[in-house]
Design a protein around this motif. Structure first.
Motif, PDB file in Angstrom:
ATOM      1  N   ASP A 814      15.482   1.134  62.295  1.00 35.69           N
ATOM      2  CA  ASP A 814      14.094   0.673  62.413  1.00 35.69           C
ATOM      3  C   ASP A 814      13.091   1.767  62.069  1.00 35.69           C
ATOM      4  OD1 ASP A 814      15.237  -1.648  63.168  1.00 35.69           O
ATOM      5  OD2 ASP A 814      14.682  -1.534  65.295  1.00 35.69           O
ATOM      6  N   ALA A 815      13.471   3.024  62.424  1.00 32.16           N
ATOM      7  CA  ALA A 815      12.533   4.125  62.160  1.00 32.16           C
ATOM      8  C   ALA A 815      12.409   4.416  60.667  1.00 32.16           C
ATOM      9  CB  ALA A 815      12.982   5.383  62.906  1.00 32.16           C
ATOM     10  N   VAL A 816      13.538   4.269  59.940  1.00 33.42           N
ATOM     11  CA  VAL A 816      13.498   4.607  58.509  1.00 33.42           C
ATOM     12  C   VAL A 816      13.036   3.407  57.678  1.00 33.42           C
ATOM     13  CG1 VAL A 816      14.879   5.289  56.510  1.00 33.42           C
ATOM     14  CG2 VAL A 816      15.264   6.373  58.735  1.00 33.42           C
ATOM     15  N   LEU A 817      13.583   2.250  57.990  1.00 34.46           N
ATOM     16  CA  LEU A 817      13.261   1.068  57.189  1.00 34.46           C
ATOM     17  C   LEU A 817      12.212   0.223  57.908  1.00 34.46           C
ATOM     18  CD1 LEU A 817      16.893   0.189  56.113  1.00 34.46           C
ATOM     19  CD2 LEU A 817      15.161   1.428  54.801  1.00 34.46           C
ATOM     20  N   VAL A 818      10.998   0.750  57.927  1.00 34.95           N
ATOM     21  CA  VAL A 818       9.915   0.069  58.643  1.00 34.95           C
ATOM     22  C   VAL A 818       9.695  -1.336  58.085  1.00 34.95           C
ATOM     23  CG1 VAL A 818       7.484   0.202  59.290  1.00 34.95           C
ATOM     24  CG2 VAL A 818       8.849   2.282  59.117  1.00 34.95           C
ATOM     25  N   ASP A 819       9.801  -1.449  56.775  1.00 34.72           N
ATOM     26  CA  ASP A 819       9.536  -2.745  56.138  1.00 34.72           C
ATOM     27  C   ASP A 819      10.811  -3.499  55.797  1.00 34.72           C
ATOM     28  OD1 ASP A 819       6.796  -2.192  56.162  1.00 34.72           O
ATOM     29  OD2 ASP A 819       7.028  -0.950  54.361  1.00 34.72           O
ATOM     30  N   GLY A 820      11.925  -3.099  56.409  1.00 34.72           N
ATOM     31  CA  GLY A 820      13.183  -3.743  56.047  1.00 34.72           C
ATOM     32  C   GLY A 820      13.702  -3.171  54.739  1.00 34.72           C
ATOM     33  N   SER A 821      14.868  -3.638  54.323  1.00 29.42           N
ATOM     34  CA  SER A 821      15.462  -3.076  53.113  1.00 29.42           C
ATOM     35  C   SER A 821      15.818  -4.171  52.138  1.00 29.42           C
ATOM     36  CB  SER A 821      16.729  -2.300  53.481  1.00 29.42           C
ATOM     37  OG  SER A 821      17.399  -1.916  52.309  1.00 29.42           O
ATOM     38  N   ARG A 822      15.711  -3.844  50.836  1.00 24.89           N
ATOM     39  CA  ARG A 822      16.150  -4.783  49.811  1.00 24.89           C
ATOM     40  C   ARG A 822      17.665  -4.896  49.834  1.00 24.89           C
ATOM     41  NH1 ARG A 822      13.635  -5.988  45.333  1.00 24.89           N
ATOM     42  NH2 ARG A 822      15.497  -5.628  44.100  1.00 24.89           N
ATOM     43  N   ASP A 823      18.278  -3.743  50.023  1.00 26.54           N
ATOM     44  CA  ASP A 823      19.730  -3.644  49.899  1.00 26.54           C
ATOM     45  C   ASP A 823      20.367  -3.844  51.276  1.00 26.54           C
ATOM     46  OD1 ASP A 823      22.138  -3.237  48.782  1.00 26.54           O
ATOM     47  OD2 ASP A 823      21.717  -1.219  48.016  1.00 26.54           O
ATOM     48  N   ASP A 824      21.686  -4.062  51.271  1.00 23.96           N
ATOM     49  CA  ASP A 824      22.412  -4.055  52.546  1.00 23.96           C
ATOM     50  C   ASP A 824      22.403  -2.651  53.117  1.00 23.96           C
ATOM     51  OD1 ASP A 824      22.960  -6.582  51.794  1.00 23.96           O
ATOM     52  OD2 ASP A 824      25.132  -6.436  52.053  1.00 23.96           O
TER      53      ASP A 824
END
Lengths: 838, 123
Positions: A814-824
């Motif tokens: 959650d801390a790194v991918l604030v906006d979610g991720s395109r990839d798995d």
């Protein structure tokens, strides 16, 4: 009329002074009177055609430069001295007056030249009297102040009984009101300057029309050079002038037509205004539209004083079945030319009485209705009207108008063609946008969202999608409005029941018939019988006026409907239903693909779920956490995995990896690699051996794959230490309690490559109270900036809210991918707690 | 310079990802043997794992014929780090620029077939 040879000869013969008439054709044929023959000298060759030549200083002048030539060129030759060649060959000085005689069209056909023999002392005024009495030109004299003091009899023919009123300054009353100010100014200034004068004035003729008349005048000076008198002539140049204006107009229409690119209305407006410049007082274009209606452009001249309302009353747009002149030009391609509109014409041809009254009020004098012909059919009519004091349209005017109408027709066809082209291009662009949007999305929801975004707001105010649910009813699957607030309101209905699937009305009926349909206007009463009440209420709030409903055809069945909505007050274009029909057909394969993809994704996801460990090891002194997050981009459903399990001897095997590619086959490869690592670990828990087994598994896999993996074996005694190998996988990062980060780097090449793997296993201690984070590239590449991604992961690991979290894997994600991720993304964290068991 | 080898320089510009996979496969379709393929990455801003997979696949296809090679040239910071992470440095030669690579190979510019792939800007 004025150049009939017999008539002119008669005039010349009647003159007491020596006079001749010369004709332009045959070339300079002359007729001379008896006085001239006497002057020229004995006629030794009776019957031979007379020859009249002038000279200068004893030499013959070229025929073009002598008084006859100049008069034939249209110049008034007023009392100039010249040398006439006598039969004897000598020259005799004479005073010469020459007057051009014009044809109906204004061209010069002949010239009368009167001479005064200076050697016979005849009164010059007498010559002038002779001349003025008999010349066909309008002649006048004026006093030195420019006041007319005599006119010849020709003015009586021109002006009528009132000709005497021209005298003094009375002539100004016969000048066209629009011209009088500048004519008076022009004339009086010229009188002061004393220069030869030339100007064109519109004189009121006896028939009540204004005729363009060319006035020329020259000062007659005494011996001291003082002006004694003005001698002037007038020539009716109306036909000539109008012919020129017609030419100008044709040239202008030509330019307008050539420049016509954009807009029919603009083109008509320009042409209508151009016609007013010289041709008419009112111009009307009636244009048949493609849908059969008639578009009209009326322009009234600022010179005529009719209001637009009067004009509109006089020329109501033709209705079908009517037989009045405009309708006949419009529908039958006939030209109507009425030079003189009189009461009889109005009674016979104009109905109803209100229209007759308007014709009388506007004082319509002359009218031409010409069809706008192109490719043999009439696409409209051009009506030009002269009213009040304007001269009637003659035959040449009519031909000009026919030509203008024809050119306008061609131009309008061109513009319409370009409009059609633009419309086509817009459709094609729509499809191209759609193609790009559909090509880039694989899920059904994405496909539909893309379609709606390509349509809204250009072709519809907003849009929504209904899909059949398992019970066969329609539910709102997706909505799209360009306005964020309205989109939010509409979005609250997503997932909601929309309508009974078996309804014979609205969207269910469209789905069943598989044909797009335009609902215009929306029948809310009918809709109430089968559409959800809440949704209808929202539609009313949205001011929904009309809608086109398009069936969504899947691979085997109708999936639902795409509903394009238009706010009340805005309407769909006539061609839109066709466009959406085409759209529905183009969307069908994309929807079928999406269905297929969704099935595969479901299987792949199930496969992946099954492949991931059901439970992480529970080992004293260690805490394992993991998270697997599917990417937003459906195309990238991939083969990420993590694994952790305990061996019988108490060692713990961890692995993490990533199979590039998407869907089921990537998931199958991933599962095979993970199983190979597990199998090898049970035989020989050496990271290098495990990785080689994984490499073999990849190489045996049919597809060319890019597979990265990290494998490690953790010894718990005496202190936790991990031995590991990496095959092209992002290095795990160790956070220790003293605040340092260590990368577990060991950069072997990815799996599947035939390369020497001689690298020794590496080792790294994991002190108590540390956190080791293993992850896949989705964590560091979500912004497509690896350096930035790694920096973010490091920063997060240093953050106590992450390294001290209950579930550090989830917190790190959650801390790194604030906006979610395109990839798995897969993350496996291993925390060493203080206590170790002996 | 290897005797008889074909030299092909493929310039890749922009973000090369799954959406470019078809076009990438097309520019990396090398039938000549032996072949030396120089991948010019000077204008490459990103490579996803599918692109990396394509490079691996190319190498696997070429590796059987002696004198064949896949070489990287001109990678920027981002791409260089990507290569480090995925261990490409262990198996692929890497040069600062295409010129440096050609100099190393002792090949004239004129003997190199040029290909290029411009990725569409991300929508």
């Amino acid at each position: 009329m004025l150049t009939q040879p017999a008539e002119l000869a008669q005039i010349v013969d009647a003159l007491p002074a020596p006079a001749i008439v010369a004709f332009l054709s045959p070339r300079r044929k002359v007729h001379v009177n008896a006085a001239f023959s006497r002057l020229q000298g004995g006629d030794g060759h009776a019957g031979s055609p007379p020859i009249v030549r002038f000279g200068e200083r004893g030499r013959l002048l070229p025929p073009g430069d002598d008084p006859i030539g100049r008069a034939l060129a249209g110049l008034e030759v007023a009392t100039a001295q010249a040398q006439l060649q006598l039969r004897s060959g000598e020259f005799r000085t004479v005073v010469v007056s020459g007057t051009p005689c014009r044809n109906d069209d204004g061209t010069v056909g002949a010239a009368i030249v009167v001479m005064h023999d200076l050697q016979h002392d005849i009164d010059a005024a007498g010559v002038l009297r002779d001349l003025t009495a008999h010349t066909p030109a309008l002649l006048f004299t004026a006093d030195p102040a420019g006041r007319i003091d005599s006119i010849n009899a020709r003015w009586n023919e021109f002006i009528g009984e009132a000709a005497d009123e021209l005298l003094g300054t009375g002539w100004t009353r016969f000048i066209h009101p629009d011209d009088v100010a500048h004519v008076v100014d022009d004339w009086s200034k010229n009188v002061q300057r004393g220069e030869p004068y030339k100007g064109q004035w519109r004189f009121l003729r006896s028939d009540g029309t204004y005729r363009w008349t060319e006035i020329r005048a020259e000062a007659w000076r005494d011996g001291d050079g003082a002006i004694r008198r003005w001698f002037g002539s007038g020539t009716d140049v109306d036909a000539q002038r109008r012919a020129l204006e017609s030419l100008d107009f044709l040239a202008e229409t030509g330019a307008t037509v050539a420049g016509a690119q954009e807009d029919v209305a603009l083109l008509l407006d320009r042409l209508a205004h151009a016609a007013l410049e010289g041709l008419a007082d009112i111009s009307i274009f009636d244009l048949k539209e493609e849908d059969g209606s008639v578009r009209r452009q009326i322009v009234g001249s600022p010179r005529s004083r009719q209001s637009a309302i009067d004009i509109a009353k006089a020329f109501e747009a033709p209705r079908s079945g009517e037989r009045h002149p405009i309708a006949r030009a419009l529908h039958d391609g006939e030209t109507l030319h009425v030079p003189y509109v009189d009461e009889a014409f109005i009674q016979a041809h104009i109905a109803p009485p209100t229209r007759q009254a308007a014709w009388r009020f506007i004082d319509i004098r002359s009218i031409v209705c010409a069809p706008m012909l192109t490719s043999g059919r009439s696409i409209g009519a051009l009506t030009l009207v002269r009213a009040g004091t304007s001269v009637p349209f003659d035959t040449s005017d009519m031909r000009v108008i026919q030509e203008v109408a024809r050119r306008a027709a061609v131009a309008i066809e061109n513009v319409r063609f370009k409009e059609r082209e633009r419309r086509e291009a817009r459709n094609l662009r729509g499809f191209a946008d759609m193609g790009a949007a559909l090509g880039g999305s694989l899920g059904l929801r994405d496909t539909l969202d893309a379609a709606m975004r390509a349509i809204v707001p250009e072709r519809a105010s907003w849009a929504y999608v209904n899909l059949f649910d398992e019970r066969g009813d329609l539910r709102v699957a997706s909505v799209y409005h360009d306005d964020a607030e309205k989109n939010r309101i509409l979005a609250s209905h997503v997932g909601a029941y929309y309508a009974r699937g078996d309804s014979t009305l609205g969207s269910p009926a469209v789905a069943r018939s598989r044909t797009p349909f335009l609902f215009d206007p929306i029948d809310y009463d009918a809709a109430r019988s089968f559409v959800s009440h809440e949704i209808l209420e929202t539609f009313l709030t949205m001011n929904l006026g009309s809608a086109i409903v398009v069936p969504l055809l899947g691979a085997t069945a109708v999936r639902g409907t795409l509903n394009l909505c238009m706010d009340a007050g805005r309407s769909f274009a006539a061609a839109d239903v066709d466009f959406f029909q085409e759209l529905a057909q183009r969307m069908a394969p994309a929807i079928a693909n999406a269905e297929l993809f969704e099935r595969e994704r479901l299987v792949a996801r199930s496969f992946q779920d099954a492949a991931l460990p059901a439970a992480l090891p529970r080992v004293p002194g260690f805490a394992f956490h993991a998270i697997y997050e599917a990417g937003k981009a459906e195309a990238l459903v991939g083969g990420d995995w993590y694994d952790a399990f305990s061996l019988a001897d108490g060692r713990i095997v961890v692995s993490i990896g990533d199979v590039a590619g998407s869907g089921l086959s990537a998931a199958v490869t991933m599962s095979g690699v993970r199983q190979a690592i597990r199998g090898a670990a049970h035989v020989d828990p050496d990271p290098r051996v495990m990785l080689e087994a994984a490499n073999q598994a990849v190489r045996e896999d049919a597809g060319q794959r890019f597979v990265t993996a990290f494998v490690g074996v953790i010894d718990r005694h005496p202190l936790p230490v991990i031995r590991y190998q990496s095959a092209g996988h992002p290095a795990p990062i160790l956070w220790t309690a003293d605040g340092t980060l260590t990368q577990l780097s060991g950069h072997g090449p990815p799996l599947g490559l035939r390369a020497e793997r001689t690298q020794e296993n590496r080792e790294c201690a994991i002190p108590p109270g540390s956190l080791l984070a293993l992850f896949t590239d989705g964590l560091i590449e979500s912004t497509r900036n690896v350096l930035d991604g790694e920096a973010k992961v490091c920063a997060a690991l240093l953050d106590p809210s992450v390294n001290g979290a209950e579930d550090p894997a989830k917190r790190l994600h959650d801390a790194v991918l604030v906006d979610g991720s395109r990839d798995d993304v897969a993350i496996l964290t291993i925390r060493t707690t203080g206590g170790t068991t002996p | 310079m290897s005797e008889g080898a074909s030299y092909i320089c493929v310039a890749l510009a922009g973000e090369i990802d799954l959406y470019e996979r078809e076009r990438l496969d097309a520019v990396l379709d090398v039938t000549e043997r032996p072949a030396v393929v120089i991948l010019d990455l000077a204008r490459t801003s990103y490579l996803d794992s599918s692109a990396l997979g394509a490079f691996v696949s190319l190498r696997e296809r070429l590796i059987d014929s002696a004198g064949s090679e896949v070489i990287f040239a001109g990678a920027g910071k981002q791409v260089a780090r990507l290569f480090e992470i995925c261990g490409f440095d262990q198996v692929f030669a890497r040069f600062d620029s295409v010129d440096a690579a050609l100099q190393h190979l002792r090949v004239d510019q004129g003997d190199v077939e040029r290909r290029r792939l411009e990725s569409n800007p991300p929508s």
